[in-house]
Design a protein around this motif. Structure first.
Motif, short mmCIF file in Angstrom:
data_model
loop_
_atom_site.label_atom_id
_atom_site.label_comp_id
_atom_site.label_asym_id
_atom_site.label_seq_id
_atom_site.Cartn_x
_atom_site.Cartn_y
_atom_site.Cartn_z
N GLY A 54 37.39 38.50 43.69
CA GLY A 54 36.43 37.79 42.85
C GLY A 54 36.30 36.33 43.24
O GLY A 54 35.19 35.78 43.24
N LEU A 92 41.51 39.57 41.67
CA LEU A 92 41.13 38.17 41.46
C LEU A 92 40.83 37.48 42.78
O LEU A 92 39.92 36.64 42.86
CB LEU A 92 42.25 37.44 40.72
CG LEU A 92 42.44 37.82 39.24
CD1 LEU A 92 43.74 37.23 38.71
CD2 LEU A 92 41.25 37.33 38.41
N TRP A 136 34.85 44.20 41.62
CA TRP A 136 36.13 43.50 41.51
C TRP A 136 36.57 43.39 40.06
O TRP A 136 37.78 43.47 39.76
CB TRP A 136 36.08 42.13 42.20
CG TRP A 136 35.52 40.97 41.41
CD1 TRP A 136 34.28 40.43 41.53
CD2 TRP A 136 36.19 40.19 40.40
NE1 TRP A 136 34.12 39.38 40.66
CE2 TRP A 136 35.28 39.20 39.96
CE3 TRP A 136 37.46 40.23 39.83
CZ2 TRP A 136 35.59 38.26 38.97
CZ3 TRP A 136 37.78 39.31 38.84
CH2 TRP A 136 36.86 38.34 38.42
N LYS A 137 35.61 43.24 39.15
CA LYS A 137 35.96 43.17 37.72
C LYS A 137 36.51 44.51 37.22
O LYS A 137 37.48 44.55 36.46
CB LYS A 137 34.74 42.75 36.91
CG LYS A 137 34.36 41.29 37.13
CD LYS A 137 33.05 40.92 36.44
CE LYS A 137 32.71 39.46 36.68
NZ LYS A 137 31.37 39.11 36.12
N ASP A 184 30.43 42.09 42.51
CA ASP A 184 30.87 41.45 41.28
C ASP A 184 31.34 42.48 40.26
O ASP A 184 32.41 42.33 39.63
CB ASP A 184 29.73 40.61 40.70
CG ASP A 184 30.17 39.72 39.57
OD1 ASP A 184 31.16 38.97 39.75
OD2 ASP A 184 29.54 39.75 38.49
N ALA A 185 30.56 43.54 40.11
CA ALA A 185 30.95 44.60 39.17
C ALA A 185 32.22 45.31 39.63
O ALA A 185 33.10 45.64 38.81
CB ALA A 185 29.82 45.61 39.02
N LEU A 245 39.79 31.44 40.05
CA LEU A 245 40.20 32.81 40.31
C LEU A 245 41.26 32.90 41.40
O LEU A 245 42.24 33.66 41.29
CB LEU A 245 38.99 33.66 40.68
CG LEU A 245 37.94 33.86 39.58
CD1 LEU A 245 36.75 34.64 40.11
CD2 LEU A 245 38.55 34.58 38.38
N TYR A 251 40.00 44.85 38.50
CA TYR A 251 40.94 44.04 37.72
C TYR A 251 41.28 44.72 36.40
O TYR A 251 42.46 44.78 36.00
CB TYR A 251 40.35 42.66 37.45
CG TYR A 251 41.25 41.78 36.61
CD1 TYR A 251 42.33 41.11 37.19
CD2 TYR A 251 41.05 41.66 35.24
CE1 TYR A 251 43.18 40.34 36.42
CE2 TYR A 251 41.89 40.89 34.47
CZ TYR A 251 42.96 40.22 35.06
OH TYR A 251 43.80 39.47 34.30
N ARG A 252 40.26 45.25 35.72
CA ARG A 252 40.53 45.93 34.43
C ARG A 252 41.45 47.13 34.62
O ARG A 252 42.37 47.36 33.82
CB ARG A 252 39.20 46.37 33.80
CG ARG A 252 38.36 45.22 33.28
CD ARG A 252 37.22 45.74 32.39
NE ARG A 252 36.30 46.59 33.11
CZ ARG A 252 35.21 46.14 33.75
NH1 ARG A 252 34.94 44.83 33.76
NH2 ARG A 252 34.41 46.97 34.37
#
Length: 364
Positions: A101, A98, A78-79, A75-76, A117, A82-83
């Motif tokens: 995620g 996305l 993929w975020k 989870d951490a 998503l 994305y950033r």
């Protein structure tokens, strides 16, 4: 569902989620190796100040963690991917993050988030001209609908994606689509059709050296020959081969589903003590990776096995009622129907919530 003309893949399976410095990794690379390489290259990209490379290496880290059942880390990752992609203004990399995620959300049972998503990923993929991530994202939407039991809505999309994958010679996506269509046929009782499609998927995956796809296809074949033919020996042999493939590349989720299917095969054969032990093993594996769908299905199998072994019927009723509420909350209609069938099979109904609905209907 219409039959799409068969066409063998033009090339070996590849893993488009391994990008940038990790682009040479194989679809069969050990996930622990992928994770180690991904973390190493991600640190190098961070040191070099390259957000585009950070996004692509972070994607591999996210996917390796997800498939290893390390969901918080996935989870951490993929975020963060994305950033980094957003800071690089890379629409394709944003879409891939996305997609990762959304796939993780489906794995965790958050189906509404998965739809959101994956829908955004498909839109970004189309906008960025990345047909592969668009295809993967649409496939994710189709799979989310399929596991909910919404076959009418997603059957045509599965066929469309199968046709596109065959046209481009993409073995991995061809195998995925064949397996999805086969599963829908199996769940609606078209066992002959399901078996033919699972066998085609296994053959295609074998020719393309896609061990992951072949492991899932073998599981499907084992399921059908067990439920249709009662062939326990062949089913268990197929699952043993699939387990070997899963262990070779560290597929934690696929291995847990393999163990749950082994339990299904033994339960159908009346080997309730063995089935109980297999369901308990699968349940522990699913709980370790925080996989609610597999957890619920293993609990259901375990409850049925224990009931057959003499468990107090009142305890079985409590367990089935709780499972039914859980599956309603997740939105898994097909699995919820399985609870209803188990209630009838074991002769322990009606469940408490069913009794309440019957009473409410009688007073209207």
């Amino acid at each position: 569902m219409a039959r799409v003309a068969q066409q063998q893949p033009k090339e070996k399976a590849f893993a488009p989620e391994y990008q940038g410095a990790l682009g040479a990794l194989s679809v069969n690379s050990s996930l622990t190796e992928v994770l180690a390489r991904g973390v190493e290259e991600l640190r190098a990209a961070e040191a070099a100040g390259s957000p585009r490379e950070m996004a692509r290496c972070g994607l591999a880290v996210a996917e390796a963690c997800r498939r290893l059942g390390r969901v918080a880390e996935a989870d951490a990752a993929w975020k963060a991917s994305y950033r980094a992609a957003r800071s690089a203004e890379d629409a394709g990399a944003m879409a891939w993050a996305l997609w990762s995620g959304g796939t993780l959300a489906r794995q965790r049972g958050s189906l509404a988030l998965a739809y959101r998503l994956l829908g955004l990923a498909a839109e970004l993929g189309e906008r960025g001209g990345d047909v592969v991530v668009r295809g993967y994202s649409l496939a994710g939407l189709a799979e989310t609908g399929r596991i909910q039991g919404d076959y009418q809505a997603v059957g045509e999309l599965h066929e469309q994606l199968l046709a596109e994958a065959r046209r481009r010679g993409e073995a991995r996506h061809t195998v995925w689509a064949l397996e999805g269509i086969a599963q829908m046929h199996r769940n609606t009782g078209s066992y002959d059709r399901a078996l033919a499609l699972f066998e085609e998927a296994a053959e295609t995956a074998g020719l393309a050296d896609d061990r992951r796809g072949r492991a899932w296809a073998l599981r499907g074949i084992a399921d059908v020959v067990s439920v249709r033919d009662g062939d326990v020996e062949r089913a268990l042999a197929l699952l043993a081969e699939g387990e070997t493939l899963c262990r070779e590349i560290g597929l934690s989720s696929a291995l847990a589903y393999n163990h749950k299917m082994r339990a299904n095969v033994r339960y159908r054969a009346g080997l309730y003590a063995e089935a109980r032990d297999d369901y308990a093993q699968a349940l522990a594996e699913f709980r370790e990776m925080d996989e609610p769908r597999g957890t619920a299905l293993s609990r259901l199998g375990l409850a049925k096995s224990l009931a057959r072994l003499g468990r107090n019927p009142a305890e079985t009723v409590v367990e089935l009622a709780e499972l039914r509420r859980t599956l309603d909350r997740i939105g898994l209609r097909h699995a919820r129907d399985m609870v209803d069938r188990a209630t009838a099979e074991l002769g322990v109904g009606p469940l408490p919530d069913e009794t309440r609905r019957i009473e409410e209907a009688a007073t209207r």
